[in-house]
Design a protein around this motif. Structure first.
Motif, PDB file in Angstrom:
ATOM      1  N   TYR A  61       0.826  -1.209   0.000  1.00  0.00           N
ATOM      2  CA  TYR A  61       0.000   0.000   0.000  1.00  0.00           C
ATOM      3  C   TYR A  61       0.862   1.262   0.000  1.00  0.00           C
ATOM      4  O   TYR A  61       0.386   2.353  -0.313  1.00  0.00           O
ATOM      5  N   TRP A  62       2.130   1.112   0.360  1.00  0.00           N
ATOM      6  CA  TRP A  62       3.063   2.245   0.329  1.00  0.00           C
ATOM      7  C   TRP A  62       3.942   2.208  -0.917  1.00  0.00           C
ATOM      8  O   TRP A  62       4.762   3.104  -1.136  1.00  0.00           O
ATOM      9  N   ALA A  63       3.783   1.162  -1.730  1.00  0.00           N
ATOM     10  CA  ALA A  63       4.663   0.989  -2.881  1.00  0.00           C
ATOM     11  C   ALA A  63       4.542   2.138  -3.880  1.00  0.00           C
ATOM     12  O   ALA A  63       5.539   2.563  -4.470  1.00  0.00           O
ATOM     13  N   ALA A  64       3.325   2.648  -4.071  1.00  0.00           N
ATOM     14  CA  ALA A  64       3.141   3.758  -5.013  1.00  0.00           C
ATOM     15  C   ALA A  64       3.900   4.998  -4.537  1.00  0.00           C
ATOM     16  O   ALA A  64       4.511   5.713  -5.337  1.00  0.00           O
ATOM     17  N   ALA A  65       3.866   5.235  -3.222  1.00  0.00           N
ATOM     18  CA  ALA A  65       4.595   6.385  -2.662  1.00  0.00           C
ATOM     19  C   ALA A  65       6.103   6.176  -2.814  1.00  0.00           C
ATOM     20  O   ALA A  65       6.843   7.122  -3.131  1.00  0.00           O
ATOM     21  N   ILE A  66       6.562   4.939  -2.586  1.00  0.00           N
ATOM     22  CA  ILE A  66       7.989   4.627  -2.753  1.00  0.00           C
ATOM     23  C   ILE A  66       8.407   4.866  -4.200  1.00  0.00           C
ATOM     24  O   ILE A  66       9.459   5.458  -4.475  1.00  0.00           O
ATOM     25  N   ALA A  67       7.563   4.416  -5.144  1.00  0.00           N
ATOM     26  CA  ALA A  67       7.863   4.614  -6.561  1.00  0.00           C
ATOM     27  C   ALA A  67       7.926   6.107  -6.899  1.00  0.00           C
ATOM     28  O   ALA A  67       8.791   6.544  -7.662  1.00  0.00           O
ATOM     29  N   ALA A  68       6.995   6.882  -6.329  1.00  0.00           N
ATOM     30  CA  ALA A  68       6.975   8.324  -6.596  1.00  0.00           C
ATOM     31  C   ALA A  68       8.240   9.000  -6.068  1.00  0.00           C
ATOM     32  O   ALA A  68       8.829   9.858  -6.738  1.00  0.00           O
TER      33      ALA A  68
ATOM     34  N   LEU B 200      11.180   7.511  -5.569  1.00  0.00           N
ATOM     35  CA  LEU B 200      12.290   7.053  -6.407  1.00  0.00           C
ATOM     36  C   LEU B 200      12.313   7.797  -7.744  1.00  0.00           C
ATOM     37  O   LEU B 200      13.372   8.160  -8.248  1.00  0.00           O
ATOM     38  N   LEU B 201      11.129   8.030  -8.310  1.00  0.00           N
ATOM     39  CA  LEU B 201      11.056   8.748  -9.579  1.00  0.00           C
ATOM     40  C   LEU B 201      11.526  10.193  -9.410  1.00  0.00           C
ATOM     41  O   LEU B 201      12.281  10.716 -10.243  1.00  0.00           O
ATOM     42  N   ALA B 202      11.083  10.823  -8.317  1.00  0.00           N
ATOM     43  CA  ALA B 202      11.514  12.204  -8.045  1.00  0.00           C
ATOM     44  C   ALA B 202      13.029  12.261  -7.843  1.00  0.00           C
ATOM     45  O   ALA B 202      13.697  13.178  -8.337  1.00  0.00           O
ATOM     46  N   LEU B 203      13.577  11.273  -7.123  1.00  0.00           N
ATOM     47  CA  LEU B 203      15.021  11.213  -6.907  1.00  0.00           C
ATOM     48  C   LEU B 203      15.765  11.028  -8.232  1.00  0.00           C
ATOM     49  O   LEU B 203      16.802  11.653  -8.469  1.00  0.00           O
ATOM     50  N   THR B 204      15.212  10.178  -9.096  1.00  0.00           N
ATOM     51  CA  THR B 204      15.826   9.933 -10.401  1.00  0.00           C
ATOM     52  C   THR B 204      15.862  11.208 -11.238  1.00  0.00           C
ATOM     53  O   THR B 204      16.887  11.542 -11.851  1.00  0.00           O
ATOM     54  N   ILE B 205      14.746  11.937 -11.265  1.00  0.00           N
ATOM     55  CA  ILE B 205      14.681  13.187 -12.026  1.00  0.00           C
ATOM     56  C   ILE B 205      15.678  14.199 -11.465  1.00  0.00           C
ATOM     57  O   ILE B 205      16.389  14.880 -12.208  1.00  0.00           O
ATOM     58  N   TRP B 206      15.752  14.268 -10.138  1.00  0.00           N
ATOM     59  CA  TRP B 206      16.689  15.201  -9.500  1.00  0.00           C
ATOM     60  C   TRP B 206      18.134  14.837  -9.853  1.00  0.00           C
ATOM     61  O   TRP B 206      18.950  15.714 -10.143  1.00  0.00           O
ATOM     62  N   LEU B 207      18.454  13.532  -9.841  1.00  0.00           N
ATOM     63  CA  LEU B 207      19.806  13.092 -10.184  1.00  0.00           C
ATOM     64  C   LEU B 207      20.146  13.443 -11.630  1.00  0.00           C
ATOM     65  O   LEU B 207      21.253  13.891 -11.925  1.00  0.00           O
ATOM     66  N   LEU B 208      19.184  13.236 -12.529  1.00  0.00           N
ATOM     67  CA  LEU B 208      19.421  13.545 -13.936  1.00  0.00           C
ATOM     68  C   LEU B 208      19.686  15.037 -14.139  1.00  0.00           C
ATOM     69  O   LEU B 208      20.620  15.427 -14.845  1.00  0.00           O
ATOM     70  N   ILE B 209      18.866  15.875 -13.510  1.00  0.00           N
ATOM     71  CA  ILE B 209      19.020  17.325 -13.661  1.00  0.00           C
ATOM     72  C   ILE B 209      20.328  17.794 -13.041  1.00  0.00           C
ATOM     73  O   ILE B 209      21.079  18.579 -13.635  1.00  0.00           O
ATOM     74  N   THR B 210      20.626  17.299 -11.831  1.00  0.00           N
ATOM     75  CA  THR B 210      21.848  17.705 -11.135  1.00  0.00           C
ATOM     76  C   THR B 210      23.093  17.271 -11.905  1.00  0.00           C
ATOM     77  O   THR B 210      24.038  18.050 -12.081  1.00  0.00           O
ATOM     78  N   ALA B 211      23.101  16.006 -12.370  1.00  0.00           N
ATOM     79  CA  ALA B 211      24.249  15.502 -13.125  1.00  0.00           C
ATOM     80  C   ALA B 211      24.441  16.312 -14.407  1.00  0.00           C
ATOM     81  O   ALA B 211      25.578  16.648 -14.781  1.00  0.00           O
ATOM     82  N   ARG B 212      23.355  16.650 -15.067  1.00  0.00           N
ATOM     83  CA  ARG B 212      23.447  17.422 -16.313  1.00  0.00           C
ATOM     84  C   ARG B 212      24.064  18.794 -16.051  1.00  0.00           C
ATOM     85  O   ARG B 212      24.925  19.252 -16.813  1.00  0.00           O
ATOM     86  N   ARG B 213      23.632  19.435 -14.981  1.00  0.00           N
ATOM     87  CA  ARG B 213      24.175  20.764 -14.656  1.00  0.00           C
ATOM     88  C   ARG B 213      25.657  20.700 -14.320  1.00  0.00           C
ATOM     89  O   ARG B 213      26.452  21.521 -14.780  1.00  0.00           O
ATOM     90  N   ILE B 214      26.030  19.714 -13.494  1.00  0.00           N
ATOM     91  CA  ILE B 214      27.430  19.615 -13.068  1.00  0.00           C
ATOM     92  C   ILE B 214      28.332  19.268 -14.242  1.00  0.00           C
ATOM     93  O   ILE B 214      29.419  19.833 -14.404  1.00  0.00           O
ATOM     94  N   ILE B 215      27.896  18.316 -15.074  1.00  0.00           N
ATOM     95  CA  ILE B 215      28.703  17.928 -16.231  1.00  0.00           C
ATOM     96  C   ILE B 215      28.862  19.100 -17.189  1.00  0.00           C
ATOM     97  O   ILE B 215      29.951  19.342 -17.728  1.00  0.00           O
ATOM     98  N   ARG B 216      27.790  19.852 -17.392  1.00  0.00           N
ATOM     99  CA  ARG B 216      27.883  21.032 -18.265  1.00  0.00           C
ATOM    100  C   ARG B 216      28.867  22.046 -17.691  1.00  0.00           C
ATOM    101  O   ARG B 216      29.648  22.653 -18.415  1.00  0.00           O
ATOM    102  N   ARG B 217      28.834  22.208 -16.364  1.00  0.00           N
ATOM    103  CA  ARG B 217      29.739  23.161 -15.705  1.00  0.00           C
ATOM    104  C   ARG B 217      31.194  22.694 -15.839  1.00  0.00           C
ATOM    105  O   ARG B 217      32.102  23.494 -16.049  1.00  0.00           O
ATOM    106  N   ILE B 218      31.415  21.377 -15.716  1.00  0.00           N
ATOM    107  CA  ILE B 218      32.775  20.838 -15.822  1.00  0.00           C
ATOM    108  C   ILE B 218      33.338  21.080 -17.224  1.00  0.00           C
ATOM    109  O   ILE B 218      34.487  21.499 -17.395  1.00  0.00           O
ATOM    110  N   PHE B 219      32.522  20.805 -18.242  1.00  0.00           N
ATOM    111  CA  PHE B 219      33.008  20.951 -19.615  1.00  0.00           C
ATOM    112  C   PHE B 219      33.155  22.411 -20.035  1.00  0.00           C
ATOM    113  O   PHE B 219      33.929  22.719 -20.938  1.00  0.00           O
ATOM    114  N   SER B 220      32.400  23.291 -19.379  1.00  0.00           N
ATOM    115  CA  SER B 220      32.521  24.709 -19.734  1.00  0.00           C
ATOM    116  C   SER B 220      33.641  25.391 -18.952  1.00  0.00           C
ATOM    117  O   SER B 220      34.057  26.493 -19.275  1.00  0.00           O
ATOM    118  N   PHE B 221      34.139  24.711 -17.893  1.00  0.00           N
ATOM    119  CA  PHE B 221      35.194  25.296 -17.068  1.00  0.00           C
ATOM    120  C   PHE B 221      36.494  25.383 -17.870  1.00  0.00           C
ATOM    121  O   PHE B 221      36.932  24.440 -18.513  1.00  0.00           O
TER     122      PHE B 221
END
Length: 203
Positions: free
Chosen positions: A163-170, A172-193
């Motif tokens: 009954y909590w699995a949907a919340a766990i999935a949500a 995890l999905l939010a964490l995944t999106i945050w990781l993707l956005i954060t990694a993209r920003r940092i990698i862009r910053r590294i290559f532009s440095f």
């Protein structure tokens, strides 16, 4: 379980498979074999995971991943090799969780499971690529160990408390999106440095 709980379990397992596919397969099979995870009627297709051959191969894969994931840059090579395997594995796990008598639900679970695993894999691979820019190995080992613990804990929670699995999935999905956005920003910053800044022409 209702449709929300079933999709929640399928989503959680698929997302976690994007992090640790072999560990998800082995942990689920081991829990079923030890009767720590009673399998409801609609999850009988997961019984294949407690097959000794399946468990053995999954255990070997989990051990190899455990060590490969803690070595700088080897983890990135491992992630690259598994770019196709993890989404397919996550999709098949999701497919095994839903009711086989409902073809429409199986198609939905297969597509969502594959997409969720691919997204989680992308977030993990991007985050680890950023961690690998650190010259010391402690960060890599710490992040990898945290992933191991989180995968086992959240997998247990998803199966034990559907009954909590949907919340766990949500989450995890939010964490995944945050990781993707954060990694993209940092990698862009590294290559532009270090790039020469354009000097605007005098007026």
């Amino acid at each position: 379980m209702g449709i929300v709980e079933i999709l929640g379990v399928a989503g959680s397992v698929s997302l976690l498979a994007g992090w640790r596919l072999y560990l998800c397969i082995f942990a689920t099979g081991l829990a079923m074999r030890l009767d720590a995870l009673p399998v409801p009627e609609h999850l009988t297709s997961l019984a294949i995971l407690e097959n000794p051959w399946v468990m053995g191969i999954a255990a070997l894969g989990a051990v190899a991943e455990f060590f490969a994931d803690k070595v700088m840059w080897l983890d990135t090579i491992w992630d690259t090799v598994h770019t196709l395997l993890r989404p397919i594995g996550g999709a098949l796990l999701a497919l095994a969780i839903v009711d086989p008598s409902d073809p429409a639900m199986q198609v939905i679970a297969f597509m969502l499971g594959g997409g969720a695993s691919l997204a989680a894999h992308g977030g993990k691979a991007g985050a680890r690529a950023v961690v690998n820019t650190s010259p010391e190995p402690v960060s890599n080992i710490a992040v990898s160990t945290a992933e191991d613990v989180a995968t086992v804990g959240l997998l247990y929670a998803a199966y034990e408390y559907p009954y909590w699995a949907a919340a766990i999935a949500a989450v995890l999905l939010a964490l995944t999106i945050w990781l993707l956005i954060t990694a993209r920003r940092i990698i862009r910053r590294i290559f532009s440095f270090g790039k020469p800044q354009e000097i605007p022409p005098p007026r």
